[in-house]
Design a protein around this motif. Structure first.
Motif, PDB file in Angstrom:
ATOM      1  N   UNK A  46      -6.189  -6.748   2.111  1.00 50.79           N
ATOM      2  CA  UNK A  46      -6.565  -5.330   2.147  1.00 50.79           C
ATOM      3  C   UNK A  46      -6.482  -4.793   3.581  1.00 50.79           C
ATOM      4  N   UNK A  47      -6.940  -5.592   4.548  1.00 53.88           N
ATOM      5  CA  UNK A  47      -6.901  -5.163   5.946  1.00 53.88           C
ATOM      6  C   UNK A  47      -5.468  -4.986   6.430  1.00 53.88           C
ATOM      7  N   UNK A  48      -4.620  -5.974   6.164  1.00 54.65           N
ATOM      8  CA  UNK A  48      -3.223  -5.885   6.576  1.00 54.65           C
ATOM      9  C   UNK A  48      -2.500  -4.749   5.861  1.00 54.65           C
ATOM     10  N   UNK A  49      -2.849  -4.548   4.591  1.00 58.65           N
ATOM     11  CA  UNK A  49      -2.242  -3.466   3.828  1.00 58.65           C
ATOM     12  C   UNK A  49      -2.557  -2.108   4.457  1.00 58.65           C
ATOM     13  N   UNK A  50      -3.819  -1.911   4.841  1.00 56.88           N
ATOM     14  CA  UNK A  50      -4.207  -0.662   5.486  1.00 56.88           C
ATOM     15  C   UNK A  50      -3.489  -0.461   6.809  1.00 56.88           C
ATOM     16  N   UNK A  51      -3.360  -1.523   7.593  1.00 55.50           N
ATOM     17  CA  UNK A  51      -2.676  -1.429   8.877  1.00 55.50           C
ATOM     18  C   UNK A  51      -1.198  -1.105   8.685  1.00 55.50           C
ATOM     19  N   UNK A  52      -0.572  -1.708   7.677  1.00 53.30           N
ATOM     20  CA  UNK A  52       0.846  -1.447   7.422  1.00 53.30           C
ATOM     21  C   UNK A  52       1.084  -0.014   6.963  1.00 53.30           C
ATOM     22  N   UNK A  54      -0.765   2.642   7.727  1.00 56.81           N
ATOM     23  CA  UNK A  54      -0.921   3.512   8.898  1.00 56.81           C
ATOM     24  C   UNK A  54       0.307   3.412   9.793  1.00 56.81           C
ATOM     25  N   UNK A  55       0.766   2.184  10.053  1.00 57.58           N
ATOM     26  CA  UNK A  55       1.943   1.999  10.915  1.00 57.58           C
ATOM     27  C   UNK A  55       3.174   2.627  10.290  1.00 57.58           C
ATOM     28  N   UNK A  56       3.336   2.469   8.979  1.00 59.76           N
ATOM     29  CA  UNK A  56       4.500   3.048   8.311  1.00 59.76           C
ATOM     30  C   UNK A  56       4.524   4.556   8.388  1.00 59.76           C
ATOM     31  N   UNK A  57       3.370   5.175   8.191  1.00 59.00           N
ATOM     32  CA  UNK A  57       3.294   6.645   8.270  1.00 59.00           C
ATOM     33  C   UNK A  57       3.585   7.129   9.682  1.00 59.00           C
ATOM     34  N   UNK A  58       3.031   6.441  10.679  1.00 54.12           N
ATOM     35  CA  UNK A  58       3.242   6.834  12.075  1.00 54.12           C
ATOM     36  C   UNK A  58       4.709   6.686  12.457  1.00 54.12           C
ATOM     37  N   UNK A  59       5.335   5.557  12.130  1.00 53.79           N
ATOM     38  CA  UNK A  59       6.742   5.336  12.460  1.00 53.79           C
ATOM     39  C   UNK A  59       7.642   6.373  11.803  1.00 53.79           C
ATOM     40  N   UNK A  60       7.367   6.669  10.529  1.00 54.88           N
ATOM     41  CA  UNK A  60       8.178   7.676   9.837  1.00 54.88           C
ATOM     42  C   UNK A  60       8.025   9.051  10.462  1.00 54.88           C
ATOM     43  N   UNK A  61       6.788   9.366  10.847  1.00 55.19           N
ATOM     44  CA  UNK A  61       6.535  10.668  11.459  1.00 55.19           C
ATOM     45  C   UNK A  61       7.225  10.782  12.813  1.00 55.19           C
ATOM     46  N   UNK A  62       7.138   9.715  13.612  1.00 56.83           N
ATOM     47  CA  UNK A  62       7.757   9.741  14.931  1.00 56.83           C
ATOM     48  C   UNK A  62       9.283   9.729  14.851  1.00 56.83           C
ATOM     49  N   UNK A  63       9.799   9.189  13.763  1.00 56.09           N
ATOM     50  CA  UNK A  63      11.255   9.091  13.650  1.00 56.09           C
ATOM     51  C   UNK A  63      11.916  10.279  12.985  1.00 56.09           C
ATOM     52  N   UNK A  64      11.147  11.275  12.561  1.00 51.80           N
ATOM     53  CA  UNK A  64      11.715  12.411  11.853  1.00 51.80           C
ATOM     54  C   UNK A  64      12.544  13.322  12.758  1.00 51.80           C
ATOM     55  N   UNK A  86       6.927  -0.918   2.684  1.00 54.29           N
ATOM     56  CA  UNK A  86       7.344  -1.910   1.696  1.00 54.29           C
ATOM     57  C   UNK A  86       6.480  -3.165   1.751  1.00 54.29           C
ATOM     58  N   UNK A  87       6.126  -3.587   2.963  1.00 54.61           N
ATOM     59  CA  UNK A  87       5.266  -4.754   3.119  1.00 54.61           C
ATOM     60  C   UNK A  87       3.873  -4.461   2.591  1.00 54.61           C
ATOM     61  N   UNK A  88       3.405  -3.211   2.759  1.00 54.63           N
ATOM     62  CA  UNK A  88       2.096  -2.820   2.228  1.00 54.63           C
ATOM     63  C   UNK A  88       2.094  -2.894   0.702  1.00 54.63           C
ATOM     64  N   UNK A  89       3.215  -2.483   0.081  1.00 52.30           N
ATOM     65  CA  UNK A  89       3.323  -2.567  -1.377  1.00 52.30           C
ATOM     66  C   UNK A  89       3.281  -4.022  -1.843  1.00 52.30           C
ATOM     67  N   UNK A  90       3.933  -4.915  -1.074  1.00 45.70           N
ATOM     68  CA  UNK A  90       3.894  -6.344  -1.416  1.00 45.70           C
ATOM     69  C   UNK A  90       2.472  -6.890  -1.315  1.00 45.70           C
ATOM     70  N   UNK A  91       1.745  -6.489  -0.267  1.00 46.41           N
ATOM     71  CA  UNK A  91       0.359  -6.941  -0.102  1.00 46.41           C
ATOM     72  C   UNK A  91      -0.533  -6.411  -1.217  1.00 46.41           C
ATOM     73  N   UNK A  92      -0.198  -5.229  -1.732  1.00 46.40           N
ATOM     74  CA  UNK A  92      -0.955  -4.671  -2.852  1.00 46.40           C
ATOM     75  C   UNK A  92      -0.875  -5.605  -4.064  1.00 46.40           C
ATOM     76  N   UNK A  93       0.323  -6.114  -4.332  1.00 50.38           N
ATOM     77  CA  UNK A  93       0.510  -7.028  -5.454  1.00 50.38           C
ATOM     78  C   UNK A  93      -0.208  -8.354  -5.183  1.00 50.38           C
ATOM     79  N   UNK A  94      -0.095  -8.856  -3.952  1.00 47.49           N
ATOM     80  CA  UNK A  94      -0.722 -10.128  -3.596  1.00 47.49           C
ATOM     81  C   UNK A  94      -2.236 -10.033  -3.736  1.00 47.49           C
TER      82      UNK A  94
END
Length: 204
Positions: A46-52, A54-64, A86-94
């Motif tokens: 859950x912790x890693x999923x939350x971090x991923x 946040x990081x995914x949203x930030x990277x996408x926003x900065x790369x727009x 994508x890694x966050x989605x995998x952690x969701x399943x795990x």
């Protein structure tokens, strides 16, 4: 080992008879505390999923970038953002897998004569569409009832937290809350149950 009759407690046990001197049977096998590490693995997911996320949203926003100004951003940042999500989605399943394993382990630590459902049934019925909206309460709130009754039967006044179980189940059946809130409420439920069932197994 024949447990003593459970003492009177201040509330009922749901589907269980009122505490009294029922006809106990000998345990059909050793009952031990196991799977204590599973809640920590769940917490890590859950912790890693939350971090991923946040990081995914930030990277996408900065790369727009700003296409209207000729700035098309960074494809590399957007790729990193997509990879993080994508890694966050995998952690969701795990985390769901760890949750199912934990539930099986928790019911397995309840003595046979105190169970209302089997460990396999507790997990399996949660995969039935629609019906699982009811079964998530049956398998988790029912777990705390069985655990409390078994603790009373072993002579302990300790009780697990039914409130934590109910809150986790309610969050699980509410759309969006099951995505952002439920993963954290399940952690509190797991820690509460593991603490109580560890004492039960030590007494038995």
């Amino acid at each position: 080992y024949l447990p003593p009759a459970p003492p009177q407690v201040p509330y009922g046990y749901g589907g269980y008879p009122s505490p009294g001197p029922p006809a106990y049977t000998a345990f059909m096998g050793p009952i031990r505390f196991s799977g204590g590490w599973i809640k920590w693995a769940y917490f890590a997911c859950v912790t890693l999923m939350g971090m991923c996320i946040v990081a995914g949203v930030v990277f996408n926003d900065q790369g727009q970038g700003e296409p209207w100004a000729g700035d098309y951003g960074s494809y590399e940042l957007r790729d990193w953002g997509s990879m993080m999500l994508g890694f966050a989605a995998l952690l969701w399943v795990v985390r769901l897998i760890f949750g199912a394993v934990w539930l099986y382990s928790a019911w397995s630590s309840i003595p046979y004569e105190y169970r209302t459902i089997s460990p396999g049934q507790a997990v399996g019925m949660n995969f039935v569409p629609i019906y699982n909206l009811y079964w998530v309460f049956k398998s988790n709130v029912g777990l705390t009832s069985a655990l409390d009754y078994a603790l009373a039967g072993s002579g302990s006044m300790r009780q697990s937290s039914r409130g934590a179980a109910i809150l986790a189940c309610v969050m699980q059946v509410i759309p969006y809350a099951n995505l952002f809130i439920a993963p954290f409420t399940w952690i509190f439920h797991m820690f509460s149950v593991d603490s109580a069932r560890k004492e039960l197994c030590e007494r038995l």
